[in-house]
Design an enzyme around this catalytic site. Structure first.
Site, PDB file in Angstrom:
ATOM      1  N   ILE A  18       2.628   7.209  -3.783  1.00 37.77           N
ATOM      2  CA  ILE A  18       2.530   8.540  -4.372  1.00 37.77           C
ATOM      3  C   ILE A  18       1.196   8.729  -5.076  1.00 37.77           C
ATOM      4  O   ILE A  18       0.556   9.775  -4.952  1.00 37.77           O
ATOM      5  CB  ILE A  18       3.703   8.770  -5.339  1.00 37.77           C
ATOM      6  CG1 ILE A  18       5.021   8.904  -4.552  1.00 37.77           C
ATOM      7  CG2 ILE A  18       3.472  10.004  -6.196  1.00 37.77           C
ATOM      8  CD1 ILE A  18       6.262   8.882  -5.422  1.00 37.77           C
ATOM      9  N   ASP A  37      -5.520   0.900 -11.145  1.00 40.80           N
ATOM     10  CA  ASP A  37      -4.380   0.189 -10.589  1.00 40.80           C
ATOM     11  C   ASP A  37      -4.492  -1.294 -10.914  1.00 40.80           C
ATOM     12  O   ASP A  37      -5.595  -1.834 -11.028  1.00 40.80           O
ATOM     13  CB  ASP A  37      -4.302   0.381  -9.074  1.00 40.80           C
ATOM     14  CG  ASP A  37      -2.902   0.165  -8.524  1.00 40.80           C
ATOM     15  OD1 ASP A  37      -2.241   1.162  -8.186  1.00 40.80           O
ATOM     16  OD2 ASP A  37      -2.468  -1.000  -8.451  1.00 40.80           O
ATOM     17  N   ASN A  90       1.261   7.601 -13.604  1.00 42.23           N
ATOM     18  CA  ASN A  90       2.089   7.379 -12.428  1.00 42.23           C
ATOM     19  C   ASN A  90       2.612   5.947 -12.301  1.00 42.23           C
ATOM     20  O   ASN A  90       3.328   5.648 -11.358  1.00 42.23           O
ATOM     21  CB  ASN A  90       1.282   7.751 -11.169  1.00 42.23           C
ATOM     22  CG  ASN A  90       2.022   7.479  -9.890  1.00 42.23           C
ATOM     23  OD1 ASN A  90       3.120   7.997  -9.672  1.00 42.23           O
ATOM     24  ND2 ASN A  90       1.451   6.638  -9.036  1.00 42.23           N
ATOM     25  N   SER A 145      11.692  10.314 -12.637  1.00 41.06           N
ATOM     26  CA  SER A 145      12.501   9.903 -11.492  1.00 41.06           C
ATOM     27  C   SER A 145      13.841  10.602 -11.585  1.00 41.06           C
ATOM     28  O   SER A 145      14.317  10.919 -12.684  1.00 41.06           O
ATOM     29  CB  SER A 145      12.709   8.381 -11.495  1.00 41.06           C
ATOM     30  OG  SER A 145      13.683   8.000 -10.540  1.00 41.06           O
ATOM     31  N   TYR A 158      15.513   1.078 -15.951  1.00 45.66           N
ATOM     32  CA  TYR A 158      14.655   2.008 -15.216  1.00 45.66           C
ATOM     33  C   TYR A 158      15.076   3.444 -15.480  1.00 45.66           C
ATOM     34  O   TYR A 158      14.252   4.306 -15.808  1.00 45.66           O
ATOM     35  CB  TYR A 158      14.711   1.696 -13.723  1.00 45.66           C
ATOM     36  CG  TYR A 158      13.832   2.593 -12.879  1.00 45.66           C
ATOM     37  CD1 TYR A 158      12.472   2.349 -12.768  1.00 45.66           C
ATOM     38  CD2 TYR A 158      14.364   3.682 -12.193  1.00 45.66           C
ATOM     39  CE1 TYR A 158      11.661   3.168 -11.999  1.00 45.66           C
ATOM     40  CE2 TYR A 158      13.567   4.506 -11.428  1.00 45.66           C
ATOM     41  CZ  TYR A 158      12.208   4.245 -11.326  1.00 45.66           C
ATOM     42  OH  TYR A 158      11.404   5.069 -10.574  1.00 45.66           O
ATOM     43  N   LYS A 162      12.909   6.357 -17.484  1.00 51.75           N
ATOM     44  CA  LYS A 162      12.489   7.595 -16.825  1.00 51.75           C
ATOM     45  C   LYS A 162      13.076   8.825 -17.511  1.00 51.75           C
ATOM     46  O   LYS A 162      12.441   9.891 -17.538  1.00 51.75           O
ATOM     47  CB  LYS A 162      12.873   7.558 -15.343  1.00 51.75           C
ATOM     48  CG  LYS A 162      12.077   6.545 -14.532  1.00 51.75           C
ATOM     49  CD  LYS A 162      10.586   6.830 -14.594  1.00 51.75           C
ATOM     50  CE  LYS A 162       9.793   5.929 -13.679  1.00 51.75           C
ATOM     51  NZ  LYS A 162       8.340   6.260 -13.684  1.00 51.75           N
ATOM     52  N   ILE A 191      11.498   8.275  -1.820  1.00 53.64           N
ATOM     53  CA  ILE A 191      10.306   8.666  -1.083  1.00 53.64           C
ATOM     54  C   ILE A 191       9.886   7.490  -0.199  1.00 53.64           C
ATOM     55  O   ILE A 191       9.882   6.330  -0.645  1.00 53.64           O
ATOM     56  CB  ILE A 191       9.154   9.034  -2.043  1.00 53.64           C
ATOM     57  CG1 ILE A 191       9.579  10.168  -2.975  1.00 53.64           C
ATOM     58  CG2 ILE A 191       7.899   9.417  -1.263  1.00 53.64           C
ATOM     59  CD1 ILE A 191       9.916  11.475  -2.294  1.00 53.64           C
ATOM     60  N   LEU A 192       9.516   7.769   1.028  1.00 52.72           N
ATOM     61  CA  LEU A 192       9.155   6.719   1.974  1.00 52.72           C
ATOM     62  C   LEU A 192       7.730   6.220   1.722  1.00 52.72           C
ATOM     63  O   LEU A 192       6.820   6.396   2.526  1.00 52.72           O
ATOM     64  CB  LEU A 192       9.312   7.217   3.411  1.00 52.72           C
ATOM     65  CG  LEU A 192      10.743   7.472   3.872  1.00 52.72           C
ATOM     66  CD1 LEU A 192      10.757   7.918   5.327  1.00 52.72           C
ATOM     67  CD2 LEU A 192      11.627   6.230   3.693  1.00 52.72           C
ATOM     68  N   THR A 193       7.564   5.585   0.582  1.00 50.18           N
ATOM     69  CA  THR A 193       6.307   4.888   0.281  1.00 50.18           C
ATOM     70  C   THR A 193       6.285   3.588   1.080  1.00 50.18           C
ATOM     71  O   THR A 193       7.318   3.133   1.600  1.00 50.18           O
ATOM     72  CB  THR A 193       6.219   4.563  -1.205  1.00 50.18           C
ATOM     73  OG1 THR A 193       7.309   3.685  -1.546  1.00 50.18           O
ATOM     74  CG2 THR A 193       6.319   5.828  -2.050  1.00 50.18           C
TER      75      THR A 193
END
Length: 267
Positions: A18, A37, A90, A145, A158, A162, A191-193
């Site tokens: 993302i 990162d 992010n 999320s 988690y 979030k 999401i198809l990361t």
């Protein structure tokens, strides 16, 4: 083209998935982008790819678990490009082996996820806001999320972290709106990361798709385009909001799928 022309954006966790999608879209629309990162090589390669496509970007190491690293990324952005208009917080972690139900979860994992998933949003905003105030405003965008809106059998830390991001987004929006600083969030579903594709069996992906209102999964660009909108002046009257981008996975009566199957059996 030019939806964020001449804006300067810092994206944390921007080397893949993302974050990379958002960085690429922002650069295509005219922003100067800094990609931070933990994967420093990936961040620098992402920046190099943007430059090859005619954009402007820099990559650097960022450890979202460490306050000084976040501050250095913010300071670097301003030193490199003269200002900071957009901050996209992010970074997020999850661990399905340690982040379990509240009785059995690893308490050290709770602390780690609160630090990385929630405190990093606080710290990124804390160091970006003075620069934004000085230069007349800006847009802060946070990755929440759908786990922050619904309970689950595991991932207690988690989900709680979030949910904290969702409410922290509101607090930042209220506290700094008069300084022309907007703060919004995006709440992705599945999401198809690359990480999702590599770590989730096809059977599990199929279960998630079964309960989507739409007959497909989301792609990183679906979130990246929302981030682009929130970074641009197109959303100038929008603040304190969380966009739920989840294919309608959470909007239906949870019994509907089984009820439809039952009704088909009666025919």
């Amino acid at each position: 083209m030019g939806r964020v022309n001449d804006k300067v954006a810092l994206i944390t966790g921007g080397a893949s998935g993302i974050g990379l999608s958002a960085a690429t879209l922002l650069a295509k629309e005219g922003a100067k982008v800094v990609i931070g990162d933990f994967n420093e090589e990936g961040a620098k390669e992402a920046a190099a790819s943007i430059k090859r496509d005619g954009g402007e970007a820099s990559g650097l190491f960022l450890d979202a678990a460490k306050e000084e690293s976040i501050k250095e990324a913010v300071d670097f952005t301003v030193q490199q490009y003269g200002t900071l208009n957009v901050l996209y917080n992010n970074v997020g972690l999850t661990n399905l082996q340690k982040d379990l139900d509240v009785v059995n979860m690893d308490l050290e994992e709770w602390d780690r996820l609160m630090n990385v998933n929630l405190k990093s949003v606080l710290l990124g905003s804390r160091y970006a806001i003075p620069y934004m105030k000085k230069d007349g405003g800006g847009s802060i965008i946070n990755t929440a999320s759908m786990a922050g809106f619904a309970g689950d059998s595991i991932r207690s830390a988690y989900g709680a972290s979030k949910a904290g991001v969702v409410n922290l987004t509101r607090y930042i929006a209220v506290q700094y709106g008069k300084d022309h600083i907007r703060c919004n969030a995006v709440a992705p579903g599945l999401i198809l990361t690359p990480a999702a594709k590599n770590n989730m069996p096809e059977e599990v992906l199929g279960i998630f798709e079964k309960f989507n209102a739409l007959p497909y999964h989301g792609e990183p660009e679906d979130i990246g385009n929302a981030v682009l909108f929130l970074a641009s002046d197109e959303s100038k009257f929008m603040t304190g909001q969380t966009l739920q981008i989840e294919g309608g996975h959470y909007i239906g009566n949870p019994t509907m799928s089984d009820f439809n199957a039952f009704m088909q059996q009666q025919q």
